[in-house]
Scaffold this motif. Structure first.
Motif, PDB file in Angstrom:
ATOM      1  N   PHE A  34      38.360  20.127  35.373  1.00 51.58           N
ATOM      2  CA  PHE A  34      39.569  21.050  35.270  1.00 51.58           C
ATOM      3  C   PHE A  34      39.080  22.212  35.175  1.00 51.58           C
ATOM      4  O   PHE A  34      37.847  22.713  34.709  1.00 51.58           O
ATOM      5  N   THR A  35      39.742  23.357  35.434  1.00 49.09           N
ATOM      6  CA  THR A  35      39.871  24.896  35.111  1.00 49.09           C
ATOM      7  C   THR A  35      41.071  25.004  34.665  1.00 49.09           C
ATOM      8  O   THR A  35      42.165  24.570  34.884  1.00 49.09           O
ATOM      9  N   VAL A  36      41.241  26.218  33.828  1.00 46.88           N
ATOM     10  CA  VAL A  36      42.218  26.543  33.179  1.00 46.88           C
ATOM     11  C   VAL A  36      42.794  27.829  34.021  1.00 46.88           C
ATOM     12  O   VAL A  36      42.229  28.886  33.926  1.00 46.88           O
ATOM     13  N   LEU A  57      44.385  23.581  35.685  1.00 46.23           N
ATOM     14  CA  LEU A  57      45.656  23.351  34.451  1.00 46.23           C
ATOM     15  C   LEU A  57      46.302  24.535  34.443  1.00 46.23           C
ATOM     16  O   LEU A  57      45.896  25.671  34.299  1.00 46.23           O
ATOM     17  N   LEU A  62      49.718  22.324  29.088  1.00 44.45           N
ATOM     18  CA  LEU A  62      48.331  21.566  29.084  1.00 44.45           C
ATOM     19  C   LEU A  62      48.811  20.073  29.035  1.00 44.45           C
ATOM     20  O   LEU A  62      49.737  19.875  28.246  1.00 44.45           O
ATOM     21  N   LEU A  66      43.011  14.936  27.352  1.00 49.22           N
ATOM     22  CA  LEU A  66      42.168  15.333  28.488  1.00 49.22           C
ATOM     23  C   LEU A  66      40.861  14.550  28.288  1.00 49.22           C
ATOM     24  O   LEU A  66      39.684  15.056  28.402  1.00 49.22           O
ATOM     25  N   SER A  69      36.789  14.281  30.339  1.00 52.87           N
ATOM     26  CA  SER A  69      37.088  15.413  31.122  1.00 52.87           C
ATOM     27  C   SER A  69      35.740  16.543  30.914  1.00 52.87           C
ATOM     28  O   SER A  69      35.765  16.759  29.654  1.00 52.87           O
ATOM     29  N   THR A  70      36.037  17.348  31.858  1.00 49.37           N
ATOM     30  CA  THR A  70      35.194  18.853  31.618  1.00 49.37           C
ATOM     31  C   THR A  70      36.113  19.792  32.098  1.00 49.37           C
ATOM     32  O   THR A  70      36.767  19.761  33.141  1.00 49.37           O
ATOM     33  N   THR A  71      36.231  20.617  31.249  1.00 51.59           N
ATOM     34  CA  THR A  71      37.055  22.092  31.588  1.00 51.59           C
ATOM     35  C   THR A  71      36.101  23.184  31.715  1.00 51.59           C
ATOM     36  O   THR A  71      35.513  23.579  30.669  1.00 51.59           O
ATOM     37  N   LEU A  86      42.464  22.640  23.678  1.00 49.33           N
ATOM     38  CA  LEU A  86      41.569  21.617  24.638  1.00 49.33           C
ATOM     39  C   LEU A  86      40.802  20.807  23.914  1.00 49.33           C
ATOM     40  O   LEU A  86      40.484  19.834  24.056  1.00 49.33           O
ATOM     41  N   THR A  91      38.430  17.236  25.615  1.00 53.13           N
ATOM     42  CA  THR A  91      37.670  17.782  26.848  1.00 53.13           C
ATOM     43  C   THR A  91      36.517  18.486  26.519  1.00 53.13           C
ATOM     44  O   THR A  91      36.286  18.945  25.376  1.00 53.13           O
ATOM     45  N   ILE A  93      34.374  21.620  26.786  1.00 50.74           N
ATOM     46  CA  ILE A  93      34.434  22.909  27.535  1.00 50.74           C
ATOM     47  C   ILE A  93      33.115  23.641  28.138  1.00 50.74           C
ATOM     48  O   ILE A  93      31.982  23.385  27.439  1.00 50.74           O
TER      49      ILE A  93
END
Ligand code: SF4
Length: 285
Positions: A34-36, A57, A62, A66, A69-71, A86, A91, A93
């Motif tokens: 994901f990216t924010v 995202l 949000l 999560l 996952s990797t954000t 987050l 997730t 980060i």
């Protein structure tokens, strides 16, 4: 046709680092990605990231979970509450916040702890500004001189002895920032002004201004949604040169063929490959 590149153009250090970290994450982590918010203002790069498995995202919506996952946090950064959320949702980060934006965030935090009311000069809905304001308990975002005047006046009516400081969005122009500061100083002459403007956009504007003397028209490779790209076009128009923002080589305007020498610049979110493609296409006109 002759094409001359601006001396400085394209990706700034912060955007390059963000994109590199995202590409590295896609190789390294076999998780949901994901990216924010959109990572950068460039459709092609966003499409490539989507093909690698990235989803975007919405910071205001949000998801509840999560896990696995990797954000990636984009160069604009996020506020501490969003980070906390987050992390709590499970997730991993990857923080690609630009170091210059990080500096502004930490300055806002420091000023807030010292009891300052922190003015933030910038666009209210811009990701960078939204993030920075979360670091200061008592912050006021002002988009221009008029809003700065009104906000300072209101604060003065409530507390004329308030300690005040101002931080600018990294991409605000020097002239806009000075005007905002002057408006606040009418009520708070001791305003502490912090120099948070990033040299990257100014360097691209100066390089384009220098190029104007050598060319007949300008092409700015980039996304019209990118504010620094639009500022480059405005610089061309200040120098009375016709100019166009083009997303890619297929968007070059037909009238370009009637000019002798074309100057080429690109916003801080425009990838090198796209600049090269546009340059080749102009040279073949
Ligand atoms: S424009 Fe400046 S502050 Fe913004 S991402 Fe690029 S280097 Fe960082």
């Amino acid at each position: 046709m002759r094409v001359i590149r601006a001396r400085t153009l394209g990706f700034c250090a912060g955007v390059r680092r963000t994109v590199d970290l995202a590409l590295e994450a896609a190789k390294k982590y076999e998780t949901r990605l994901f990216t924010v918010g959109p990572l950068i203002h460039n459709e092609r790069t966003l499409r490539e990231l989507a093909e690698l498995g990235f989803s975007v995202l919405d910071e205001d919506k949000l998801p509840e979970s999560l896990v696995h996952s990797t954000t990636v946090i984009r160069a604009h950064g996020i506020g501490p509450q969003t980070r906390q959320y987050l992390l709590q949702r499970g997730t991993k980060i990857i923080d690609a916040t630009c170091p210059k934006v990080r500096k502004s965030q930490l300055k806002a935090l420091e000023l807030s702890k010292k009891g300052f009311a922190v003015f933030i000069a910038g666009e209210k809905n811009h990701g960078e500004v939204r993030g920075i304001r979360m670091f200061a308990r008592n912050s006021l975002v002002v988009e221009d001189e008029g809003e700065a005047f009104d906000a300072a006046k209101e604060l003065f009516s409530k507390n004329k002895d308030a300690k005040t400081a101002v931080i600018g969005q990294t991409t605000i122009s020097g002239a806009e920032y000075r005007a905002v500061c002057a408006a606040i100083k009418r009520f708070f002459p001791d305003l502490a002004v912090h120099d948070t403007i990033c040299g990257a956009t100014v360097a691209r504007q100066k390089a384009l201004a220098a190029l104007c003397a050598e060319v007949d028209a300008l092409v700015i490779a980039g996304d019209p949604a990118s504010s620094n790209t639009r500022r480059l076009l405005a610089t061309a128009s200040t120098h009375t040169k016709p100019g166009w923002i083009v997303r890619d080589a297929s968007a070059l305007p037909p009238e370009l063929g009637s000019f002798g020498t074309i100057g080429l610049s690109a916003g801080t979110s425009t990838p090198d490959a796209l600049i090269g493609e546009v340059e080749r296409a102009i040279s073949l006109l």
